[in-house]
Motif scaffolding. Structure first.
Motif, short mmCIF file in Angstrom:
data_model
loop_
_atom_site.label_atom_id
_atom_site.label_comp_id
_atom_site.label_asym_id
_atom_site.label_seq_id
_atom_site.Cartn_x
_atom_site.Cartn_y
_atom_site.Cartn_z
N SER A 23 1.13 -1.16 -0.03
CA SER A 23 -0.43 -0.09 -0.19
C SER A 23 0.24 1.70 -0.11
O SER A 23 0.17 1.89 -1.05
CB SER A 23 -0.94 0.10 1.26
OG SER A 23 -1.82 1.34 1.33
N THR A 66 1.16 3.83 -2.93
CA THR A 66 0.80 5.32 -2.97
C THR A 66 1.81 6.44 -3.26
O THR A 66 1.31 6.90 -3.44
CB THR A 66 0.16 5.35 -1.15
OG1 THR A 66 -1.24 4.36 -0.99
CG2 THR A 66 -0.96 6.79 -0.83
N GLN A 87 -1.54 -0.82 -4.71
CA GLN A 87 -3.33 -0.39 -3.77
C GLN A 87 -3.55 -1.06 -4.36
O GLN A 87 -3.92 -1.79 -2.81
CB GLN A 87 -3.22 0.92 -4.73
CG GLN A 87 -2.12 2.41 -3.91
CD GLN A 87 -2.94 2.75 -5.25
OE1 GLN A 87 -3.30 2.81 -5.80
NE2 GLN A 87 -2.46 4.38 -4.42
N GLY A 115 -2.46 -3.97 -1.49
CA GLY A 115 -2.58 -3.04 -0.02
C GLY A 115 -3.86 -3.58 0.57
O GLY A 115 -3.76 -3.65 2.46
N THR A 157 0.80 6.10 6.38
CA THR A 157 0.17 4.94 6.16
C THR A 157 1.80 4.35 6.62
O THR A 157 1.69 3.01 7.17
CB THR A 157 0.58 3.92 4.10
OG1 THR A 157 -0.51 5.03 4.25
CG2 THR A 157 0.74 2.91 4.30
#
Length: 420
Positions: free
Chosen positions: A63, A67, A88, A91, A155
């Motif tokens: 993720s 991102t 993503q 993720g 994150t």
């Protein structure tokens, strides 16, 4: 993101950027669903072996990469954009599965609904935080790229905290006292690692009806999540920053409604578990369907916004309905039952952009109304059997092999007595 189109045309006057091609934009949305689907298919069979902590942390790495690298991928090639969107998707592949399995391990039996409600508020909280901040950053001097860098950093921080604090069992956690452990373990079947009974689960009428309800529900909910900002901006004519706040409000209300429902569900012990999760399921699905039909039948901006907000707000109660039902029915195998819902969601997430591009190519109010009416009817039809064919009783496949053998022996003795 119109700046990437302007930059492209400076060097390619007669060319067409992928951002101007609705089919390619739809594929960008769908590539995330492909990543989620693949990650789910790979991770679920090995979840017992590697544990939620390790697998979810690996998802966090994917993720983060997807991102942070997205703004750079946009500058490279269209294929690189698909790749980072795929990352993503990897993720988020286990998010829904974890939602079903973590409360089974960590929640005391008499607080399971509250635990599930609070944990699932992550879906709403993320949107409440992300939507307004994204709207502000888009209109600031930092631009849309800053959104990905800011949330990419957060994150990393959140998953580091998760890895060093979470354990797969409360027995292994250094901060869980003996008193707390006894409270969590009270009236629970001891966890036993046995093969998941895939076929018995897949032919269980209760599970099948719950899955069917989620097919329609996910179609309705994910369409609003993916294209809610587009609907607010293109059809209801909100400004970019206003779109961010208008998109966040329904999720804030949904989190509040879900938290209240979780508390009530745990405390209303004068009615059965089945009645509690059925009420939540009916409110979530019927409210979503009515909201869609209201949006389809009105041209008034205020009424449409109220219906949009109401649809998302009440749909949050679905967790307290269908997922709670599967927890009670499938017990230690709930991760597979909930993973099937996630799999369906990723298939829908893959198909939703295609559906929208076909039915709403011009983003006209008439096109959106037609699609909303169809989705509303689908949500209603798929959810209708849920109140009638579900049960809160644990299935036979949740028993140990010894318990199943004893149960079959008892049933055989009853049959013999009937013929005697």
């Amino acid at each position: 993101m119109s700046d990437i189109v302007d930059d492209y045309h400076l060097h390619n006057v007669n060319g067409t950027h992928w951002f101007e091609d609705s089919s390619k934009k739809s594929l960008v949305f769908s590539s995330m669903a492909v990543g989620g689907l693949l990650g789910l298919l790979v991770a679920v069979p090995v979840m017992h072996r590697f544990g939620v902590r390790n697998l979810l942390t690996l998802c966090g790495i994917f993720s983060t990469l997807g991102t942070i690298l997205f703004p750079l991928a946009v500058e490279w090639t269209y294929f690189s954009v698909l790749v980072v969107r795929f990352l993503q998707g990897l993720g988020i592949s286990l998010v829904f599965t974890v939602l079903g399995s973590v409360p089974v391990a960590w929640a005391p039996k008499n607080e399971s609904s509250t635990f599930l409600a609070v944990l699932s508020c992550a879906f709403q909280t993320s949107n409440v935080i992300c939507m307004p901040i994204s709207g502000i950053l888009c209109e600031s001097s930092l631009g849309w790229r800053s959104i990905y860098y800011v949330f990419g950093v957060f994150t990393i921080i959140f998953f580091i905290l998760f890895y060093f604090f979470y354990t797969d069992s409360p027995r292994d956690h250094r901060n869980v006292s003996t008193k707390e452990l006894n409270l969590i373990s009270q009236d629970k079947t001891n966890s036993h690692k046995e093969a998941v009974p895939y076929w018995p689960i897949c032919k269980d009428p209760c599970v099948l009806v719950t899955w069917l309800s989620n097919i329609g529900g996910n179609l309705g909910f994910l369409t609003l999540v993916l294209y809610g900002p587009t609907y607010l901006r293109e059809v209801l004519h909100f400004e970019v920053q206003g779109t961010g706040f208008a998109s966040a409000l329904p999720f804030l209300l949904s989190a509040a409604a879900k938290s209240l429902a979780g508390q009530l569900s745990d405390r209303c012990d004068f009615v059965s578990e089945r009645v509690r999760f059925t009420i939540c399921g009916i409110i979530a699905r019927l409210g979503l369907a009515l909201g869609y039909i209201a949006m389809a039948m009105t041209t008034n901006r205020t009424i449409a916004q109220i219906a949009f907000t109401f649809s998302i707000a009440v749909s949050g109660l679905n967790i307290m309905g269908t997922v709670k039902c599967l927890q009670l029915r499938c017990k230690q195998h709930v991760h597979f039952a909930v993973s099937a819902i996630a799999l369906m969601a990723y298939v829908i997430q893959f198909g939703a952009p295609i559906l929208v591009s076909i039915m709403c190519p011009d983003n006209s109010p008439e096109q959106w109304s037609r699609m909303f009416f169809i989705i509303g009817i689908i949500v209603f039809i798929t959810s209708a059997p849920f109140p009638w064919f579900t049960t809160a009783e644990p299935a036979d496949y949740t028993l140990t092999k010894e318990q199943q053998a004893a149960l079959e022996k008892a049933k055989a003795m009853e049959v013999e007595e009937c013929y005697a």
